[in-house]
Design a protein around this motif. Structure first.
Motif, PDB file in Angstrom:
ATOM      1  N   ALA A  68      51.057  49.435  23.902  1.00 35.51           N
ATOM      2  CA  ALA A  68      52.129  49.100  24.839  1.00 35.51           C
ATOM      3  C   ALA A  68      53.192  50.194  24.846  1.00 35.51           C
ATOM      4  N   ILE A  69      53.500  50.724  23.682  1.00 33.41           N
ATOM      5  CA  ILE A  69      54.482  51.813  23.611  1.00 33.41           C
ATOM      6  C   ILE A  69      53.908  53.085  24.224  1.00 33.41           C
ATOM      7  N   GLU A  70      52.642  53.350  23.960  1.00 29.94           N
ATOM      8  CA  GLU A  70      51.987  54.522  24.554  1.00 29.94           C
ATOM      9  C   GLU A  70      52.043  54.463  26.078  1.00 29.94           C
ATOM     10  N   GLU A  71      51.792  53.302  26.628  1.00 36.28           N
ATOM     11  CA  GLU A  71      51.815  53.149  28.087  1.00 36.28           C
ATOM     12  C   GLU A  71      53.206  53.420  28.638  1.00 36.28           C
ATOM     13  N   ALA A  72      54.226  52.968  27.942  1.00 34.42           N
ATOM     14  CA  ALA A  72      55.597  53.192  28.405  1.00 34.42           C
ATOM     15  C   ALA A  72      55.968  54.666  28.332  1.00 34.42           C
ATOM     16  N   ILE A  73      55.492  55.358  27.303  1.00 36.38           N
ATOM     17  CA  ILE A  73      55.741  56.794  27.203  1.00 36.38           C
ATOM     18  C   ILE A  73      55.034  57.529  28.340  1.00 36.38           C
ATOM     19  N   ALA A  74      53.790  57.158  28.598  1.00 37.93           N
ATOM     20  CA  ALA A  74      52.998  57.824  29.635  1.00 37.93           C
ATOM     21  C   ALA A  74      53.546  57.563  31.024  1.00 37.93           C
ATOM     22  N   ALA A  75      54.290  56.479  31.199  1.00 37.41           N
ATOM     23  CA  ALA A  75      54.811  56.122  32.520  1.00 37.41           C
ATOM     24  C   ALA A  75      56.035  56.931  32.919  1.00 37.41           C
ATOM     25  N   ALA A  76      56.579  57.718  32.013  1.00 37.20           N
ATOM     26  CA  ALA A  76      57.754  58.524  32.346  1.00 37.20           C
ATOM     27  C   ALA A  76      57.406  59.561  33.404  1.00 37.20           C
ATOM     28  N   GLU A  78      57.059  63.001  35.433  1.00 35.62           N
ATOM     29  CA  GLU A  78      56.819  64.352  34.943  1.00 35.62           C
ATOM     30  C   GLU A  78      58.125  65.140  34.908  1.00 35.62           C
ATOM     31  N   GLY A  79      58.328  65.854  33.823  1.00 40.35           N
ATOM     32  CA  GLY A  79      59.508  66.690  33.692  1.00 40.35           C
ATOM     33  C   GLY A  79      60.735  65.979  33.168  1.00 40.35           C
ATOM     34  N   VAL A  80      60.630  64.686  32.887  1.00 41.42           N
ATOM     35  CA  VAL A  80      61.760  63.902  32.400  1.00 41.42           C
ATOM     36  C   VAL A  80      61.689  63.795  30.881  1.00 41.42           C
ATOM     37  N   ARG A  81      62.817  63.951  30.225  1.00 41.29           N
ATOM     38  CA  ARG A  81      62.875  63.834  28.770  1.00 41.29           C
ATOM     39  C   ARG A  81      62.616  62.388  28.353  1.00 41.29           C
ATOM     40  N   VAL A  82      61.837  62.184  27.318  1.00 44.28           N
ATOM     41  CA  VAL A  82      61.525  60.848  26.822  1.00 44.28           C
ATOM     42  C   VAL A  82      62.210  60.628  25.482  1.00 44.28           C
ATOM     43  N   VAL A  83      63.011  59.567  25.412  1.00 49.31           N
ATOM     44  CA  VAL A  83      63.647  59.156  24.167  1.00 49.31           C
ATOM     45  C   VAL A  83      63.061  57.800  23.776  1.00 49.31           C
ATOM     46  N   LEU A  84      62.435  57.747  22.625  1.00 45.15           N
ATOM     47  CA  LEU A  84      61.837  56.520  22.120  1.00 45.15           C
ATOM     48  C   LEU A  84      62.806  55.878  21.144  1.00 45.15           C
ATOM     49  N   VAL A  85      63.154  54.611  21.404  1.00 51.30           N
ATOM     50  CA  VAL A  85      64.112  53.883  20.569  1.00 51.30           C
ATOM     51  C   VAL A  85      63.409  52.690  19.943  1.00 51.30           C
ATOM     52  N   ALA A  86      63.430  52.599  18.618  1.00 56.37           N
ATOM     53  CA  ALA A  86      62.758  51.507  17.920  1.00 56.37           C
ATOM     54  C   ALA A  86      63.746  50.800  17.008  1.00 56.37           C
TER      55      ALA A  86
END
Length: 261
Positions: A68-76, A78-86
């Motif tokens: 589920a987290i992988e899918e959310a990361i992949a949905a960003a 293109e070219g946008v910075r991804v910040v993962l918050v846990a």
């Protein structure tokens, strides 16, 4: 997965918010407006088995949460910075997701939690298919983790919390990409100061062992309880936003609480 990001705009930073045990996407409702005020896009997740009406929590595994987290990361976009918050127990699937997608995650924010080491499992002895909040409620109250929460917030927590699938607690994290150890990270210490996090790691606390491995981690103190998304949502959002800036992601220090962010 519940997507609560605005659909009309594409921000320069995409934040993936993962709640800890017993919680769904609703746990971030007070944080999201403050992130959007800062121009960040965000998605808050309800991990599998944490839906209020899930019929078979016994079938849910740690791998389901990681995906589920992988899918959310992949949905960003293109070219946008991804910040993962846990937050809290979500550190386990979040660490695995980071390990698999080091190149896709620009920064990780650990909210009163820490990245785990290979082989770590939260509780291998837990029995049954579900671990309810009631099993730990009194301990949480007595231990001070509920500091800063109003009676209304406590009541909402009890009302909306759902049992944690125990598969997500029993399963061990399998990590293979050592590049994760250099990923830019911020640990927001809330229920305990950052000095106690460091001390716990030095004294062999298993959940904090990752603090001795990860080489690009900054700690910031936000004194409150274990649930800052409710007790300090604006300040927490500011720290998340600060972590998402290119300067911070390249190793700079996030703005401390009380500073402009």
């Amino acid at each position: 997965m519940e997507n609560t990001s605005p659909s009309a705009t594409t921000a320069a930073v995409h934040v993936v918010l993962v709640p800890g045990f017993w919680l769904g996407a609703w746990a971030w409702d007070d944080v999201l407006p403050h992130l959007r005020e800062r121009g960040l896009d965000a998605v808050a997740l309800t991990l599998p088995g944490l839906e209020a009406d899930h019929a078979d929590r016994g079938s849910v595994t740690l791998e389901d949460h990681v995906r589920a987290i992988e899918e959310a990361i992949a949905a960003a976009p293109e070219g946008v910075r991804v910040v993962l918050v846990a937050h809290s127990g979500a550190a386990i699937p979040a660490t695995v997701a980071l390990d698999r997608h080091v190149d896709a995650v620009d920064h990780v924010v650990w909210v009163d939690t820490a990245p785990v080491v290979d082989g770590f499992a939260m509780n291998v002895d837990v029995e049954g298919d579900e671990y309810p909040l009631s099993a730990q409620w009194d301990e949480e109250l007595e231990g001070g983790s509920m500091v800063g929460l109003s009676e209304e917030q406590l009541a909402t927590f009890q009302e909306r919390a759902v049992p944690q699938p125990t598969g997500s607690m029993r399963d061990a994290a399998h990590l293979t990409d050592e590049r994760r150890l250099d990923a830019p990270m911020t640990l927001v210490a809330t229920a305990f100061p950052s000095t106690e996090y460091r001390s716990g790691a030095e004294h062999g606390v298993p959940f904090l062992a990752g603090l001795k491995e990860f080489r690009n981690l900054t700690m910031v103190d936000l004194p409150t309880g274990h649930w800052p998304m409710w007790s300090e949502p604006e300040r927490l959002a500011g720290l998340i936003a600060s972590a998402g800036t290119p300067e911070t992601a390249d190793g700079g220090r996030p703005a401390a609480v009380g500073e402009d962010s």
